[in-house]
Motif scaffolding. Sequence first.
Motif, PDB file in Angstrom:
ATOM      1  N   ASP A  69     -16.338  84.762  -9.363  1.00 26.00           N
ATOM      2  CA  ASP A  69     -16.333  85.518  -8.113  1.00 26.00           C
ATOM      3  C   ASP A  69     -16.879  86.923  -8.370  1.00 26.00           C
ATOM      4  N   PRO A  71     -20.518  89.596  -7.737  1.00 27.34           N
ATOM      5  CA  PRO A  71     -21.811  89.792  -7.077  1.00 27.34           C
ATOM      6  C   PRO A  71     -22.953  89.663  -8.069  1.00 27.34           C
ATOM      7  N   LYS A 101     -22.869  87.405  -3.564  1.00 27.37           N
ATOM      8  CA  LYS A 101     -22.210  86.382  -4.376  1.00 27.37           C
ATOM      9  C   LYS A 101     -22.936  85.055  -4.189  1.00 27.37           C
TER      10      LYS A 101
END
Length: 343
Positions: A69, A71, A101
């Motif tokens: 999780d 970016p 993401k």
Amino acid sequence: MAEPGRDIFGALPRVAERQIADAGELDTALREANRPFIVRGLVSHWPLVAAGRESSRAARAYLAERARDMPLTVTAGPPGSDGRLFYDEAMGMNFRTLRAKLPEVFARMDAGEGTPDAHTLYLASLDMHRFFSGLAEDNALDLSGRKTLDGIWIGTRTRVAAHNDFPDNLACVAVGRRRFTLFPPDQFRNLYLGPVDNTPAGRAVSMVDFHDPDFERFPRFREALEHAQVAELEPGDALHIPSMWWHHVEGLSAFNVLVNFWWRDTPRFLGQPQNALNLAMMAIRDLPDDEKRHWRDLFDHYVFQNRTEDVEHIPEAARGVLAPMTAESAERIRGFLLRQLSQ
């Protein structure tokens, strides 16, 4: 309709193929190779390859399940550019970089797949260990103890201009099809390289559009083509690109995934030669010609010839950086340079 570039590259020689039975044979081939070679089906056993054979959506689902999780940096190219990630007319870039993401990126790919005017989306050289959980372990390759940087490249249809890399590279196609057009290291003059400090991805690239070469503007590119080789890869195939070989890379399918393993046979503490070149351009290139000739002689003496007899007059314990480089002496040079450059 003929594929773009096919008239130019269809008749070029194909990269040689090798039959590899096990990790030992692969190790030998990689150690001895000074030219590119293909190993068909080398990674066809990977779960990622199996997911891609099912569908591009299945491959994206496989990757999304293992994504951390976090970016990511996404390259977004304009529609109508045939996937070419390059300079614009003002020598800026024809693409933007965004942060998103992986589920968001894949949602955009899902929405644009099969749409002619969809934006090009490209995730370049993601660290498989940092950004994914278990992906590298489940899609591994026995490289006989080499300490590799394991990267994954995920994107829509793309074209990346010819460039080269310092490390050796084993590029493995996991999803989609790829075409590599390769040139020996000495062809850099015939590829018409662009700026070294304003680049699409950190390396100087050829300014020639391989799908529409302008031979009036780039006449020596014809000579480069005399030395070119082409590799067209299917899922599961791998291509070894030796250090410093130039390669133009095309993702030919609507969705493409490449995994590459980079390594160098010299110690990492030796640093990056490109940094030395950049510093030499700053410090030497614009000197008077007679001074440049002197510095060329010094580079030959200390760097390129590097003969033992030239330092025998210095006691061995006092040779400092004239002795074979170690991690400690490399660190001393690095610290010295940082202090000098900060003045």
